[in-house]
Design a protein around this motif. Structure first.
Motif, mmCIF file in Angstrom:
data_model
loop_
_atom_site.group_PDB
_atom_site.id
_atom_site.type_symbol
_atom_site.label_atom_id
_atom_site.label_comp_id
_atom_site.label_asym_id
_atom_site.label_seq_id
_atom_site.Cartn_x
_atom_site.Cartn_y
_atom_site.Cartn_z
ATOM 1 N N LYS A 168 32.266 52.271 35.308
ATOM 2 C CA LYS A 168 32.653 53.681 35.154
ATOM 3 C C LYS A 168 34.158 53.834 34.965
ATOM 4 C CE LYS A 168 32.409 58.156 37.532
ATOM 5 N NZ LYS A 168 31.920 58.890 38.728
ATOM 6 N N HIS A 169 34.931 52.993 35.664
ATOM 7 C CA HIS A 169 36.392 53.136 35.646
ATOM 8 C C HIS A 169 37.064 51.981 34.899
ATOM 9 C CE1 HIS A 169 36.076 56.451 38.517
ATOM 10 N NE2 HIS A 169 35.240 55.703 39.211
ATOM 11 N N TRP A 170 36.355 51.407 33.945
ATOM 12 C CA TRP A 170 36.825 50.202 33.268
ATOM 13 C C TRP A 170 38.183 50.396 32.605
ATOM 14 C CZ3 TRP A 170 36.667 45.385 33.729
ATOM 15 C CH2 TRP A 170 36.922 44.480 32.677
ATOM 16 N N ASP A 171 38.403 51.527 31.996
ATOM 17 C CA ASP A 171 39.680 51.749 31.298
ATOM 18 C C ASP A 171 40.850 51.662 32.275
ATOM 19 O OD1 ASP A 171 38.403 52.042 28.901
ATOM 20 O OD2 ASP A 171 38.451 54.234 28.899
ATOM 21 N N GLU A 172 40.732 52.286 33.432
ATOM 22 C CA GLU A 172 41.810 52.243 34.419
ATOM 23 C C GLU A 172 41.921 50.867 35.057
ATOM 24 O OE1 GLU A 172 43.241 54.385 38.591
ATOM 25 O OE2 GLU A 172 41.602 55.271 37.420
ATOM 26 N N ILE A 173 40.782 50.250 35.350
ATOM 27 C CA ILE A 173 40.782 48.949 36.012
ATOM 28 C C ILE A 173 41.404 47.884 35.109
ATOM 29 C CG2 ILE A 173 39.220 47.084 36.747
ATOM 30 C CD1 ILE A 173 37.506 49.289 38.061
ATOM 31 N N GLN A 174 41.133 47.947 33.814
ATOM 32 C CA GLN A 174 41.722 46.984 32.876
ATOM 33 C C GLN A 174 43.251 47.005 32.893
ATOM 34 O OE1 GLN A 174 39.535 48.106 29.163
ATOM 35 N NE2 GLN A 174 39.371 45.895 28.910
ATOM 36 N N LYS A 175 43.816 48.160 33.205
ATOM 37 C CA LYS A 175 45.268 48.314 33.210
ATOM 38 C C LYS A 175 45.878 47.998 34.577
ATOM 39 C CE LYS A 175 44.802 52.028 29.818
ATOM 40 N NZ LYS A 175 44.943 53.486 29.598
ATOM 41 N N SER A 176 45.037 47.708 35.562
ATOM 42 C CA SER A 176 45.500 47.480 36.925
ATOM 43 C C SER A 176 45.685 45.989 37.195
ATOM 44 C CB SER A 176 44.496 48.064 37.931
ATOM 45 O OG SER A 176 44.281 49.430 37.713
ATOM 46 N N SER A 177 46.567 45.669 38.130
ATOM 47 C CA SER A 177 46.788 44.266 38.486
ATOM 48 C C SER A 177 45.598 43.713 39.249
ATOM 49 C CB SER A 177 48.050 44.144 39.343
ATOM 50 O OG SER A 177 48.189 42.811 39.815
ATOM 51 N N LEU A 178 45.236 42.464 38.948
ATOM 52 C CA LEU A 178 44.147 41.800 39.659
ATOM 53 C C LEU A 178 44.691 40.889 40.757
ATOM 54 C CD1 LEU A 178 41.785 40.773 36.715
ATOM 55 C CD2 LEU A 178 41.909 42.923 37.976
ATOM 56 N N GLU A 179 46.002 40.877 40.939
ATOM 57 C CA GLU A 179 46.609 39.976 41.907
ATOM 58 C C GLU A 179 47.069 40.744 43.148
ATOM 59 O OE1 GLU A 179 46.437 36.785 41.337
ATOM 60 O OE2 GLU A 179 45.633 37.167 39.325
ATOM 61 N N TYR A 180 47.033 40.055 44.255
ATOM 62 C CA TYR A 180 47.605 40.600 45.485
ATOM 63 C C TYR A 180 49.120 40.621 45.351
ATOM 64 C CZ TYR A 180 49.426 40.658 50.258
ATOM 65 O OH TYR A 180 50.130 40.945 51.386
ATOM 66 N N ILE A 181 49.714 41.767 45.612
ATOM 67 C CA ILE A 181 51.175 41.917 45.541
ATOM 68 C C ILE A 181 51.681 42.116 46.958
ATOM 69 C CG2 ILE A 181 53.079 43.277 44.626
ATOM 70 C CD1 ILE A 181 51.243 44.091 42.315
ATOM 71 N N HIS A 182 52.414 41.125 47.458
ATOM 72 C CA HIS A 182 52.866 41.190 48.839
ATOM 73 C C HIS A 182 54.121 42.045 48.976
ATOM 74 C CE1 HIS A 182 53.822 40.222 52.908
ATOM 75 N NE2 HIS A 182 54.978 39.674 52.568
ATOM 76 N N LEU A 183 54.088 42.928 49.955
ATOM 77 C CA LEU A 183 55.253 43.712 50.329
ATOM 78 C C LEU A 183 55.556 43.425 51.787
ATOM 79 C CD1 LEU A 183 54.279 47.132 48.694
ATOM 80 C CD2 LEU A 183 55.859 45.418 47.797
ATOM 81 N N PRO A 184 56.806 43.155 52.164
ATOM 82 C CA PRO A 184 57.129 42.845 53.566
ATOM 83 C C PRO A 184 56.813 44.004 54.503
ATOM 84 C CG PRO A 184 59.074 42.650 52.144
ATOM 85 C CD PRO A 184 57.973 43.136 51.307
#
Length: 331
Positions: A315-331
């Protein structure tokens, strides 16, 4: 005036679903606090709820904004406080363990030491993790000693011990929950179930660490949220409660089931890589206490839950395709 509930970490996958449940089941006003900007309705479902106006969101960081958080809590005076806020990923905790302890222990110590002097919190639900037990073998009960295998797990175990001392010494209204591997629509895309769906749809294979032999206990996020609300409403102060499915399942079998739901084979969606450091062999815990004392039990099995995730990604493929698939660490 409606009762006020504070949800710390309300922008997290688990936090946003719990808020959605509160909107469904109660008429309370909800204070939501998280360090990141509020996510889109694709990942933050309560914003589509008819009662969403009852939620007030504040972007604040446990490590940098604790004085402001405490000031806001004192001004709002929520009777119930639910704390999802934590550094929660396992593998990255080996690289910067101090970040996990800063958030999960040091900031928490500031929070609980402040709240124990106030008369407004009637119930405080802390979201812990069964990873604190280490590799789960045999019948793992709420009284099983902790034996953490990673910095993340050690920080969660330390947090629980810290809170327990305040409960014993100052009668702090502590309730603790340890739920197993949550999943469902809206989950972070780097998690194994949504990532497998994305791999099946995109044709880019994911890496399955250790071949997926580790046994996990996947439980639908709504079953966990219902259990957490049960604990808030009926749990005994000072007690810990487990939330888990009836049986464990290997990560490989879950990937196979997700791939099959997408019309793909296991080999077409993933490759096998080396195991991560500190990966425990199994997370299977006993949740009979919550089932017997609180009348809770899970109702959404993988046969229903996996297709829900597949439909959500589609359903949300268009938005998901543009999203990062990696974990982004923030302190």
């Amino acid at each position: 005036m409606n009762q006020k509930i504070a949800v710390l970490g309300g922008n997290s996958f688990s936090g946003q679903d719990f808020i959605s449940l509160l909107l469904d089941r109660t008429d309370c006003d909800i204070l939501s606090i998280s360090r990141s900007a509020e996510r889109s309705p694709t990942f933050n479902h309560y914003r589509l709820h008819p009662g969403a106006a009852r939620v007030t969101y504040h972007q604040m960081d446990f490590n940098n904004d604790m004085p402001r958080i405490l000031e806001l809590l004192d001004a709002t005076k929520p009777k119930w406080i639910v704390n999802f806020a934590a550094q929660s990923e396992v593998a990255p905790s080996w690289e910067h363990p101090e970040h996990w302890f800063n958030t999960n222990c040091v900031a928490l110590a500031k929070l609980v030491n402040h709240l124990r002097k106030k008369n407004y919190p009637e119930r405080y639900l802390h979201i812990s993790s069964p990873e604190a037990y280490g590799s789960c073998s045999g019948d793992v009960l709420e009284t099983t000693p902790d034996c953490p295998s990673t910095p993340y797990a050690a920080s969660k175990s330390a947090a629980d011990m810290l809170l327990s001392t305040y409960q014993k010494q100052y009668h702090f209204p502590l309730l603790t929950v340890r739920a197993t591997n949550v999943y469902g629509p809206g989950q972070q895309l780097f998690k194994i179930i949504p990532r497998t769906v994305i791999s099946a749809m995109s044709g880019h294979r994911l890496t399955l660490h250790g071949g997926g032999v580790a046994v996990k206990s996947y439980i639908h996020i709504r079953d966990v949220s219902c259990g957490e609300l049960n604990i808030l409403e009926k749990g005994k102060i000072g007690e810990r409660y487990h939330l888990s499915p009836d049986h464990g399942i290997s990560v490989r079998e879950v990937v196979e089931r997700v791939a099959a739901c997408c019309g793909k084979s296991f080999s077409s969606v993933c490759t096998v890589g080396e195991e991560r450091p500190g990966q425990d062999a199994a997370y299977v815990i006993n949740s009979q206490k919550a089932r017997t004392e609180l009348g809770w039990h899970p109702v959404i099995g993988l046969g229903e839950g996996i297709p829900q995730v597949v439909r959500w990604v589609e359903k949300h493929w268009d938005e998901i395709q543009k999203s990062s698939l990696e974990y982004i660490h923030l302190p």
